[in-house]
Design a protein around this motif. Structure first.
Motif, PDB file in Angstrom:
ATOM      1  N   UNK A   1      44.836  43.117  45.578  1.00  0.00           N
ATOM      2  CA  UNK A   1      46.168  43.469  46.035  1.00  0.00           C
ATOM      3  C   UNK A   1      46.885  44.432  45.109  1.00  0.00           C
ATOM      4  N   UNK A   2      48.208  44.564  45.273  1.00  0.00           N
ATOM      5  CA  UNK A   2      49.001  45.471  44.438  1.00  0.00           C
ATOM      6  C   UNK A   2      48.843  45.176  42.953  1.00  0.00           C
ATOM      7  N   UNK A   3      48.876  46.238  42.165  1.00  0.00           N
ATOM      8  CA  UNK A   3      48.846  46.238  40.699  1.00  0.00           C
ATOM      9  C   UNK A   3      47.454  46.002  40.115  1.00  0.00           C
ATOM     10  N   UNK A   4      46.410  45.989  40.933  1.00  0.00           N
ATOM     11  CA  UNK A   4      45.074  45.906  40.344  1.00  0.00           C
ATOM     12  C   UNK A   4      44.714  47.261  39.734  1.00  0.00           C
ATOM     13  N   UNK A   5      44.243  47.232  38.516  1.00  0.00           N
ATOM     14  CA  UNK A   5      43.804  48.453  37.840  1.00  0.00           C
ATOM     15  C   UNK A   5      42.848  48.070  36.724  1.00  0.00           C
ATOM     16  N   UNK A   6      42.188  49.062  36.159  1.00  0.00           N
ATOM     17  CA  UNK A   6      41.192  48.813  35.124  1.00  0.00           C
ATOM     18  C   UNK A   6      41.895  48.648  33.774  1.00  0.00           C
ATOM     19  N   UNK A   7      42.005  47.400  33.343  1.00  0.00           N
ATOM     20  CA  UNK A   7      42.685  47.103  32.086  1.00  0.00           C
ATOM     21  C   UNK A   7      41.756  47.173  30.886  1.00  0.00           C
ATOM     22  N   UNK A   8      40.447  47.140  31.138  1.00  0.00           N
ATOM     23  CA  UNK A   8      39.491  47.088  30.045  1.00  0.00           C
ATOM     24  C   UNK A   8      39.115  45.677  29.642  1.00  0.00           C
ATOM     25  N   UNK A   9      39.790  44.674  30.207  1.00  0.00           N
ATOM     26  CA  UNK A   9      39.448  43.283  29.894  1.00  0.00           C
ATOM     27  C   UNK A   9      39.086  42.510  31.167  1.00  0.00           C
ATOM     28  N   UNK A  10      39.003  43.218  32.277  1.00  0.00           N
ATOM     29  CA  UNK A  10      38.539  42.631  33.543  1.00  0.00           C
ATOM     30  C   UNK A  10      37.368  43.491  34.001  1.00  0.00           C
TER      31      UNK A  10
END
Length: 329
Positions: free
Chosen positions: A180-189
């Motif tokens: 959903x909204x706000x998913x992005x590549x954080x580097x820890x997921x």
């Protein structure tokens, strides 16, 4: 009185923070990095007040100082490293340190400062591989299969023991495959949700390949955040642990069919054919996370079925310049 959200710059954390701010709460967001600028800008327009703090959740002294300084009464602990096999080989101590050391530090600080409730964001990963489409209730046998799932199950047991010895009021909410909204590549997921993968390919006009249809009650992030906040708000709870699965069961192929209608250059192949593979988290679909216990006590676990979630997310991504997708394409 304020609410502390750890992991506030992460995917689920951002959804929690946004909903709390929208209803006027004072939110202390703690994470290992500032939240994305677009989120901070948008959240500033909401009726609540956000304090962003970059800190290490493993530092108990720091956590207690923040709780005391800002008058924190309730906590949502969402900070975690969602690791894959490669990261676990290279960063096992970091993964366990954040996922268990961070939880223990936050829980200990909460007890020392008299926090009213701590909500742990847990996961259906603790069940491990399960038969396809069986309903997973809270008592289904646990079979964690990696450090992440083991840390989530162990975290629940730590809180059970620690709560019994200290009187800490805690509750855990287990999520399914969140998108959903706000998913992005954080580097820890390390593995993005299959919906995120499909949306990225559709935006780029690239064909996608699914090894199977990929059926589950995929968990919309708005529903996940609302259920967790319900557990935070409840004057009391009948149980310590709740599975938060929604009643909406559909396949990634169903989602991709809607993408193909929206993006003419996007094509999906299931079972055979060419295209960029979409990671479906393993070789089988596994069980369906129940939400019956939560529903009986608090009401529905979800408001967004497949079509509602699709319309909401596509419209949200268009308004937010396809946040998270362009950099990943």
């Amino acid at each position: 009185m304020s609410i502390l959200v750890t992991g506030s710059s992460g995917f689920v954390g951002l959804n929690i923070v946004e909903e709390l701010l929208a209803r006027g709460e004072v939110v202390i967001g703690v994470s290992d990095r500032p939240m994305p600028a677009i989120a901070a800008f948008e959240f500033a327009e909401l009726s609540g007040h956000l304090v962003q703090i970059v800190a290490d959740v493993r530092n108990e002294v720091c956590m207690r100082r923040l709780i005391d300084e800002y008058g924190v009464r309730r906590i949502v602990h969402a900070a975690a490293i969602t690791s894959n096999a490669e990261r676990e080989k290279a960063q096992a101590s970091l993964t366990i340190g954040v996922n268990l050391g961070g939880l223990t530090a936050v829980a200990s600080a909460a007890v020392a400062s008299g926090v009213e409730r701590l909500v742990l964001v847990s996961s259906n990963a603790i069940f491990g591989p399960t038969p396809d489409y069986v309903l997973l209730d809270e008592g289904w046998p646990k079979a964690p299969f990696n450090l992440y799932s083991l840390s989530k199950w162990t975290g629940e047991m730590i809180l059970e023991q620690y709560g019994a010895s200290t009187g800490l009021d805690w509750v855990a909410g287990r999520l399914a495959g969140v998108f959903g909204p706000w998913e992005y590549r954080t580097g820890i997921r390390d593995t993005m949700n299959p919906v995120f993968q499909a949306n990225t390919l559709a935006l780029a006009g690239k064909p996608a390949f699914l090894p199977r249809r990929g059926t589950s009650n995929w968990h919309f992030s708005r529903d996940a955040a609302s259920a967790l906040i319900t557990l935070l708000d409840a004057p009391s709870t009948q149980h310590r642990i709740y599975n938060l699965g929604t009643p909406y069961v559909w396949s990634i192929a169903d989602w991709c069919d809607r993408l193909a209608a929206r993006f003419p250059e996007f094509h999906i192949h299931v079972g055979e054919g060419e295209g960029t593979p979409i990671n479906l988290y393993g070789d089988q679909d596994g069980g369906i996370l129940s939400g019956d216990r939560f529903t009986q006590e608090f009401g529905p676990t979800g408001r967004f079925d497949l079509d509602a979630a699709f319309d909401h997310l596509i419209e949200w991504q268009e308004r937010h310049d396809h946040f998270g997708l362009k950099s990943a394409s």
